[in-house]
Scaffold this motif. Sequence first.
Motif, PDB file in Angstrom:
ATOM      1  N   PRO A   1     -83.198  -4.415  29.851  1.00  0.00           N
ATOM      2  CA  PRO A   1     -83.073  -3.516  31.014  1.00  0.00           C
ATOM      3  C   PRO A   1     -83.391  -4.200  32.339  1.00  0.00           C
ATOM      4  CG  PRO A   1     -84.949  -2.865  29.644  1.00  0.00           C
ATOM      5  CD  PRO A   1     -84.201  -3.929  28.905  1.00  0.00           C
ATOM      6  N   VAL A   2     -84.360  -5.105  32.367  1.00  0.00           N
ATOM      7  CA  VAL A   2     -84.708  -5.784  33.625  1.00  0.00           C
ATOM      8  C   VAL A   2     -83.563  -6.683  34.072  1.00  0.00           C
ATOM      9  CG1 VAL A   2     -86.205  -7.568  34.633  1.00  0.00           C
ATOM     10  CG2 VAL A   2     -87.208  -5.629  33.420  1.00  0.00           C
ATOM     11  N   MET A   3     -83.010  -7.451  33.157  1.00  0.00           N
ATOM     12  CA  MET A   3     -81.920  -8.341  33.540  1.00  0.00           C
ATOM     13  C   MET A   3     -80.669  -7.541  33.897  1.00  0.00           C
ATOM     14  SD  MET A   3     -83.540 -11.038  33.716  1.00  0.00           S
ATOM     15  CE  MET A   3     -82.217 -12.038  34.355  1.00  0.00           C
ATOM     16  N   ALA A   4     -80.462  -6.382  33.263  1.00  0.00           N
ATOM     17  CA  ALA A   4     -79.345  -5.517  33.648  1.00  0.00           C
ATOM     18  C   ALA A   4     -79.528  -5.047  35.088  1.00  0.00           C
ATOM     19  CB  ALA A   4     -79.236  -4.320  32.702  1.00  0.00           C
ATOM     20  N   LEU A   5     -80.754  -4.700  35.456  1.00  0.00           N
ATOM     21  CA  LEU A   5     -81.035  -4.271  36.829  1.00  0.00           C
ATOM     22  C   LEU A   5     -80.859  -5.427  37.810  1.00  0.00           C
ATOM     23  CD1 LEU A   5     -81.943  -1.944  38.620  1.00  0.00           C
ATOM     24  CD2 LEU A   5     -84.310  -2.582  38.137  1.00  0.00           C
ATOM     25  N   VAL A   6     -81.351  -6.601  37.455  1.00  0.00           N
ATOM     26  CA  VAL A   6     -81.192  -7.785  38.310  1.00  0.00           C
ATOM     27  C   VAL A   6     -79.702  -8.099  38.495  1.00  0.00           C
ATOM     28  CG1 VAL A   6     -81.550 -10.296  38.402  1.00  0.00           C
ATOM     29  CG2 VAL A   6     -83.455  -8.783  37.799  1.00  0.00           C
ATOM     30  N   ASN A   7     -78.944  -8.071  37.403  1.00  0.00           N
ATOM     31  CA  ASN A   7     -77.510  -8.352  37.494  1.00  0.00           C
ATOM     32  C   ASN A   7     -76.791  -7.289  38.316  1.00  0.00           C
ATOM     33  OD1 ASN A   7     -77.666 -10.745  36.016  1.00  0.00           O
ATOM     34  ND2 ASN A   7     -77.425  -9.672  34.074  1.00  0.00           N
ATOM     35  N   TRP A   8     -77.181  -6.021  38.153  1.00  0.00           N
ATOM     36  CA  TRP A   8     -76.587  -4.949  38.942  1.00  0.00           C
ATOM     37  C   TRP A   8     -76.836  -5.202  40.435  1.00  0.00           C
ATOM     38  CZ3 TRP A   8     -78.387  -1.539  42.530  1.00  0.00           C
ATOM     39  CH2 TRP A   8     -77.498  -0.526  42.917  1.00  0.00           C
ATOM     40  N   ALA A   9     -78.074  -5.568  40.776  1.00  0.00           N
ATOM     41  CA  ALA A   9     -78.411  -5.840  42.180  1.00  0.00           C
ATOM     42  C   ALA A   9     -77.575  -7.004  42.714  1.00  0.00           C
ATOM     43  CB  ALA A   9     -79.901  -6.128  42.326  1.00  0.00           C
TER      44      ALA A   9
ATOM     45  N   ASP B   1     -74.640  -8.033  41.586  1.00  0.00           N
ATOM     46  CA  ASP B   1     -73.237  -7.631  41.639  1.00  0.00           C
ATOM     47  C   ASP B   1     -72.930  -6.701  42.806  1.00  0.00           C
ATOM     48  OD1 ASP B   1     -72.863  -9.113  39.335  1.00  0.00           O
ATOM     49  OD2 ASP B   1     -72.770  -7.365  37.998  1.00  0.00           O
ATOM     50  N   ASN B   2     -73.912  -5.928  43.247  1.00  0.00           N
ATOM     51  CA  ASN B   2     -73.672  -4.899  44.257  1.00  0.00           C
ATOM     52  C   ASN B   2     -74.295  -5.190  45.616  1.00  0.00           C
ATOM     53  OD1 ASN B   2     -72.151  -2.644  42.836  1.00  0.00           O
ATOM     54  ND2 ASN B   2     -73.751  -3.184  41.383  1.00  0.00           N
ATOM     55  N   GLN B   3     -74.843  -6.370  45.808  1.00  0.00           N
ATOM     56  CA  GLN B   3     -75.529  -6.664  47.073  1.00  0.00           C
ATOM     57  C   GLN B   3     -74.618  -6.550  48.287  1.00  0.00           C
ATOM     58  OE1 GLN B   3     -77.101 -10.677  47.313  1.00  0.00           O
ATOM     59  NE2 GLN B   3     -75.498 -11.421  45.949  1.00  0.00           N
ATOM     60  N   PHE B   4     -73.356  -6.970  48.157  1.00  0.00           N
ATOM     61  CA  PHE B   4     -72.449  -6.913  49.311  1.00  0.00           C
ATOM     62  C   PHE B   4     -72.013  -5.477  49.602  1.00  0.00           C
ATOM     63  CE2 PHE B   4     -71.903 -11.273  47.648  1.00  0.00           C
ATOM     64  CZ  PHE B   4     -72.478 -11.938  48.730  1.00  0.00           C
ATOM     65  N   ALA B   5     -71.779  -4.685  48.564  1.00  0.00           N
ATOM     66  CA  ALA B   5     -71.417  -3.277  48.766  1.00  0.00           C
ATOM     67  C   ALA B   5     -72.572  -2.524  49.414  1.00  0.00           C
ATOM     68  CB  ALA B   5     -71.040  -2.633  47.428  1.00  0.00           C
ATOM     69  N   ILE B   6     -73.795  -2.828  49.025  1.00  0.00           N
ATOM     70  CA  ILE B   6     -74.962  -2.166  49.613  1.00  0.00           C
ATOM     71  C   ILE B   6     -75.160  -2.616  51.053  1.00  0.00           C
ATOM     72  CG2 ILE B   6     -77.484  -1.984  49.468  1.00  0.00           C
ATOM     73  CD1 ILE B   6     -77.083  -1.937  46.376  1.00  0.00           C
ATOM     74  N   ALA B   7     -74.949  -3.900  51.320  1.00  0.00           N
ATOM     75  CA  ALA B   7     -75.059  -4.386  52.702  1.00  0.00           C
ATOM     76  C   ALA B   7     -74.012  -3.701  53.586  1.00  0.00           C
ATOM     77  CB  ALA B   7     -74.881  -5.901  52.745  1.00  0.00           C
TER      78      ALA B   7
END
Length: 144
Positions: free
Chosen positions: A103-111, A113-119
């Motif tokens: 679960p932690v690595m899934a969250l890290v990977n999600w972050a 993968d989505n850093q540009f969309a969130i920015a």
Amino acid sequence: MSLSHTALPAELPAPETGGCRATREILNRVGDKWSLYIVASLANGTRRFNELRRGIDGISQRMLTLTLRGMERDGLVTRTIYPTIPPRVDYDLTELGRTLLEPVMALVNWANDNQFAIAEAHRRFDEAPEPGTVPAQGVVHRRR
């Protein structure tokens, strides 16, 4: 992690019940940013204290010590002290701690993968006028 992990129980317990309080305390531990960094840092095996400190940008020695102590108390990491001068202290994930890797690595990977969309969402939000302000020349702004 699969979508089956997103199902809520039919009835959520009251916040003051023992099980809910215990769950909240566990989530507070494993969900804070330093614990997430430590779990990710220990994913590939044992690390010395100073390796962890150098590898986790922004963490102070005191915060690393407190977080590791709490994680050790929770049974998530082991601490091994070697009688050398200066003392050598190694940390590793326990079997229980290793169950956090998925679960932690899934969250890290999600972050990641989505850093540009969130920015981009931050940029749109910050450029939008404050609610209640009069739009200029009849332009209607909508928050997304």
